[in-house]
Design an enzyme around this catalytic site. Structure first.
Site, PDB file in Angstrom:
ATOM      1  N   ARG A 116      30.564 -12.168 -82.283  1.00 16.80           N
ATOM      2  CA  ARG A 116      32.229 -12.517 -82.141  1.00 16.80           C
ATOM      3  C   ARG A 116      31.771 -11.059 -84.000  1.00 16.80           C
ATOM      4  O   ARG A 116      33.322 -11.124 -84.149  1.00 16.80           O
ATOM      5  CB  ARG A 116      32.100 -14.032 -82.962  1.00 16.80           C
ATOM      6  CG  ARG A 116      33.527 -14.049 -84.036  1.00 16.80           C
ATOM      7  CD  ARG A 116      33.436 -15.219 -84.305  1.00 16.80           C
ATOM      8  NE  ARG A 116      31.423 -16.217 -84.806  1.00 16.80           N
ATOM      9  CZ  ARG A 116      31.979 -17.773 -85.295  1.00 16.80           C
ATOM     10  NH1 ARG A 116      32.863 -18.632 -84.352  1.00 16.80           N
ATOM     11  NH2 ARG A 116      30.908 -17.651 -86.500  1.00 16.80           N
ATOM     12  N   GLU A 125      43.854 -25.189 -86.886  1.00 10.52           N
ATOM     13  CA  GLU A 125      42.415 -25.111 -87.625  1.00 10.52           C
ATOM     14  C   GLU A 125      42.694 -26.878 -88.167  1.00 10.52           C
ATOM     15  O   GLU A 125      43.652 -26.350 -88.707  1.00 10.52           O
ATOM     16  CB  GLU A 125      42.017 -24.379 -87.865  1.00 10.52           C
ATOM     17  CG  GLU A 125      42.432 -23.031 -87.373  1.00 10.52           C
ATOM     18  CD  GLU A 125      40.442 -22.253 -87.367  1.00 10.52           C
ATOM     19  OE1 GLU A 125      39.195 -22.967 -87.162  1.00 10.52           O
ATOM     20  OE2 GLU A 125      40.420 -21.287 -86.786  1.00 10.52           O
ATOM     21  N   LYS A 171      36.774 -13.633 -88.537  1.00  9.29           N
ATOM     22  CA  LYS A 171      36.098 -14.479 -89.205  1.00  9.29           C
ATOM     23  C   LYS A 171      36.057 -13.241 -90.569  1.00  9.29           C
ATOM     24  O   LYS A 171      34.686 -12.670 -91.127  1.00  9.29           O
ATOM     25  CB  LYS A 171      34.339 -14.515 -89.027  1.00  9.29           C
ATOM     26  CG  LYS A 171      34.549 -15.709 -89.417  1.00  9.29           C
ATOM     27  CD  LYS A 171      32.966 -16.418 -89.249  1.00  9.29           C
ATOM     28  CE  LYS A 171      32.415 -17.740 -89.740  1.00  9.29           C
ATOM     29  NZ  LYS A 171      33.179 -19.025 -89.592  1.00  9.29           N
TER      30      LYS A 171
HETATM   31  C1  LIG Z   1      33.157 -20.429 -89.126  1.00 11.16           C
HETATM   32  C2  LIG Z   1      34.664 -20.527 -88.575  1.00 11.16           C
HETATM   33  C3  LIG Z   1      35.127 -21.883 -88.036  1.00 11.16           C
HETATM   34  C4  LIG Z   1      34.095 -22.728 -86.773  1.00 11.16           C
HETATM   35  O1  LIG Z   1      33.110 -22.002 -86.324  1.00 11.16           O
HETATM   36  P1  LIG Z   1      31.228 -22.084 -86.101  1.00 11.16           P
HETATM   37  O2  LIG Z   1      30.905 -20.620 -84.520  1.00 11.16           O
HETATM   38  O3  LIG Z   1      31.603 -23.039 -85.170  1.00 11.16           O
HETATM   39  O4  LIG Z   1      30.831 -22.084 -86.786  1.00 11.16           O
HETATM   40  C5  LIG Z   1      35.934 -22.477 -87.098  1.00 11.16           C
HETATM   41  N1  LIG Z   1      37.562 -22.128 -88.297  1.00 11.16           N
HETATM   42  C6  LIG Z   1      37.190 -20.899 -89.286  1.00 11.16           C
HETATM   43  C7  LIG Z   1      38.352 -20.419 -89.398  1.00 11.16           C
HETATM   44  C8  LIG Z   1      36.393 -20.218 -89.548  1.00 11.16           C
HETATM   45  O5  LIG Z   1      35.579 -19.717 -89.909  1.00 11.16           O
END
Ligand SMILES: *Cc1c(COP(=O)(O)O)cnc(C)c1O
Length: 346
Positions: free
Chosen positions: A87, A225, A189
């Protein structure tokens, strides 16, 4: 500058929050002249950042978040670190940053855990060692173009169990802000997405909610989200639904729960979920590494509150999914092949 490092004896493992502690070691690697350095452990919590770094001015910064779990036998597990390794490369691609090699990423995590192993909280406390890999554009760049130099780091900090007295539902609210544009950086991210979420989050908190339900940026109709977590709803007829959209962050927890839901006889599906179609759900929750699952008690949209299973109690499917996933992470139950990675501590 002298830095006072944390000691294991500083911590009450049963009473830890989600805070930064300056542990003895972090891993760093540097990208320069087209290649990454071998990388290794460093002791200083301060980074050498150029004043004209793209990471400071143009948001060329990306991160990850995952945990190291103490097992009953004293060993330590990582949970699906290969997913985070892949990722962060996709995030790098979107922001035109150098990709950090996936194998080196997992090795870096192992090195940081091993070096700080006395800070991995004991089994049974629910506390974990949170790992924060990140990468920033560095070096002198004045115009808007990608950096030639990058710093990659993994730091670690012990964090407490998210729910100390069992899973507790919380209330969410929609508002008119967007988290990420269609075609924007929602799938990455990337630091800027989180800067953009602070004001909507603050307004939701001030209104008494735990966080915002972001709707899709084009129609403001479909759920995207919940704060910085992915959404799921379990329908009355046993389907486990989670939003499909190009502007949400693909959560490792979500993909894991999709598989576990199927194993439990639920029918998993990534699909469009309208904010006007919440009646179909018997239970709902938010998914992410920090809490694993946060049960959603209610969503308030246009002033109308929709209650799911209960505003005070967790639903039975949500509890079962949580128990199964955390048991895999802690090493109490075997999970699907490759999900759990042992960290050599010697
Ligand atoms: C990090 C994150 C998540 C959760 O991802 P995980 O890999 O399950 O920790 C979900 N939404 C957003 C916007 C994030 O930054």
């Amino acid at each position: 500058m002298t830095e006072k490092k944390a000691q294991p004896s500083d911590f009450d493992w049963n009473d830890l929050g989600f805070e930064y502690h300056d542990l003895p070691y972090r891993y760093r690697a540097y990208y320069k002249d087209g290649k990454w350095s071998a990388g290794g452990l460093e002791t200083s919590s301060t980074l050498p950042i150029h004043e004209a770094a793209t990471g400071l001015h143009y948001g060329q910064n990306i991160f990850e978040g995952l945990k190291a779990y103490r097992r009953k036998d004293g060993g330590v597990n990582l949970f699906r670190p290969d997913m985070n390794a892949a990722r962060i490369q996709r995030s790098a691609d979107r922001l035109l940053m150098a990709e950090f090699p996936q194998e080196q990423f997992v090795e870096a995590l192992k090195e940081v855990v091993k070096a700080n192993q006395d800070f991995v909280p004991p089994y049974g406390t629910g506390a974990t060692l949170y790992l924060r890999p990140f990468q920033i554009g560095n070096g002198p760049v004045v115009g808007v173009h990608p950096a030639d130099e990058y710093v990659f780091e993994v730091y670690a900090t012990p964090v407490g169990a998210y729910y100390k007295g069992g899973l507790t539902p919380t209330a969410y609210v929609t508002n008119s802000y967007d988290r990420a544009a269609h075609g924007g950086t929602g799938q990455a991210k990337a630091g800027g997405n989180y800067a953009a979420s602070m004001l909507p989050g603050k307004e939701a908190h001030e209104a008494g909610y735990s966080d915002v339900v972001y709707l899709d940026p084009r129609l403001h109709e479909n759920i995207e989200e919940l704060g910085s977590a992915n959404f799921f709803g379990i329908t009355k007829d046993g389907r486990f639904l989670t939003p499909k959209s190009p502007s949400i962050l693909p959560s490792v927890t979500k993909y894991s729960l999709l598989a576990i839901a199927e194993e439990m006889g639920l029918q998993p599906e990534e699909t469009t979920i309208s904010i006007n179609d919440l009646d179909q759900f018997a239970e709902a929750g938010a998914m992410g590494t920090a809490a694993v699952i946060s049960p959603v008690g209610s969503i308030t949209h246009n002033g109308k509150k929709h209650v799911f299973y209960s505003e005070t109690e967790v639903g039975p499917w949500t509890q079962k999914l949580y128990d199964r996933l955390t048991a895999i992470q802690n090493g109490d139950q075997p999970g699907p092949e490759g999900w759990v990675v042992d960290v050599p501590l010697q």
